[in-house]
Design an enzyme around this catalytic site. Sequence first.
Site, PDB file in Angstrom:
ATOM      1  N   ASP A   1       0.818  -1.205   0.000  1.00 18.72           N
ATOM      2  CA  ASP A   1       0.000   0.000   0.000  1.00 18.72           C
ATOM      3  C   ASP A   1       0.855   1.259   0.000  1.00 18.72           C
ATOM      4  OD1 ASP A   1       0.794  -0.649   2.687  1.00 18.72           O
ATOM      5  OD2 ASP A   1      -0.663   0.802   3.436  1.00 18.72           O
TER       6      ASP A   1
ATOM      7  N   GLU B   1       0.209  -1.369   5.553  1.00 16.84           N
ATOM      8  CA  GLU B   1       1.236  -0.929   6.501  1.00 16.84           C
ATOM      9  C   GLU B   1       1.077   0.546   6.847  1.00 16.84           C
ATOM     10  OE1 GLU B   1       5.174   0.775   7.730  1.00 16.84           O
ATOM     11  OE2 GLU B   1       3.910   1.276   6.010  1.00 16.84           O
TER      12      GLU B   1
END
Length: 408
Positions: A80, A175
């Site tokens: 991400d 994350e």
Amino acid sequence: MSKVVERFLNYIKYDTRSDENSESTPSTPNQIEFARMLAVELKSIGMENVSLDNNGYVMATLPSNMDRKVPTVGFIAHMDTSPEMPGKDIKAKIVENYDGGDIILNSEKNIVLSPKDFPELSSYIGKTLITTDGTTLLGADDKAGIAEIITAMEYLVDHPEIPHGTIKVCFTPDEEIGRGADHFDVEKFGADFAYTMDGGPLGELEYENFNAAGVKVVINGINIHPGSAKDKMKNSMLIASEFINMFPKDETPSNSEGYEGFYHLVSINGSVERTELRYIIRDFGKDAFAERKAFVRRAGETLNQKYGEGTVEIEIKDQYYNMKEKIDEARHVIDIALEAMKAEGVEPKIKPIRGGTDGARLSFMGLPTPNIFGGGHNFHGRYEYIPTFAMEKAVEVIVKIAEIVGKR
């Protein structure tokens, strides 16, 4: 153009921003789309046991080519990108043979990447840089890490003469919103230790990070018509301002560096009857971290004594802890990384992380996981850039770590 650069430029085409307001895992569907592509690519380069689970975690194995058992090492990166900045339709610009001057990212909007604002640019004169066009982030955090890991694995597959034990790789979702390790299956991963390729500039090696907590403060007021409010109204916003002013003015992110901790007011949302404050608390020392949390609670108790019990409600949730205490128990993990960097001509820069990584949580889940540079600068914003040679050096360091572990 090197393979790692080609991969990186392909990966940033995927908009994989995470969403802290989503309750799904992963938090955005585009992360699954990207994960599927990575799983196919891992199979295509010869990785084995490639899997994509329902939570969006991609795992794969490069089998050992040794005739004896050696430790299993893992390499981890997250898929991400930060939700703080647009990550769709990234138009990367390639600046070859950088001359040390201003880089015009966007002439129409007068967005300039300048060494006056970012003096570290001067270190890259003559190098090739990849920048944004000033309207999005770049995504080097952490698509550079993914590109580096896959390129290193491909190199090891293509060069079986390099001795290495079993190597595990994993690409995680979410994350950037603090959930990267929430569903990480350490037992399935099966590594003895690992490295997150999630650091910044060339040479960074990090194995200390903040202890972290999130704080939700709810202040309950009483709303009465202002014409008859004497001794009856309790304005929660004014009480909130008292609460805020109880905190030390110099212990904020903008007034701290190095090993200094802080209190950070993240958001305020209020009315007369109810005001909600969100803080984050950070400190490297365990005792100092505990004292910061106690300070917040004492501030609430003081105002409850003044305005009545239940006026201030405080909820504190620990988020992650300083991985140093776990890495100290497995110091060889750092020694291997240092040896690999020096062997590849990279000067190690050991520094504390004024934040956290998946590795911090994984270290407390039984998988010692320090953080190694990915090569980028100015993450999460329009001025993000990455030197291509830093990515190439990261690939070399990964390969060298695998070789060092294989020879031990």
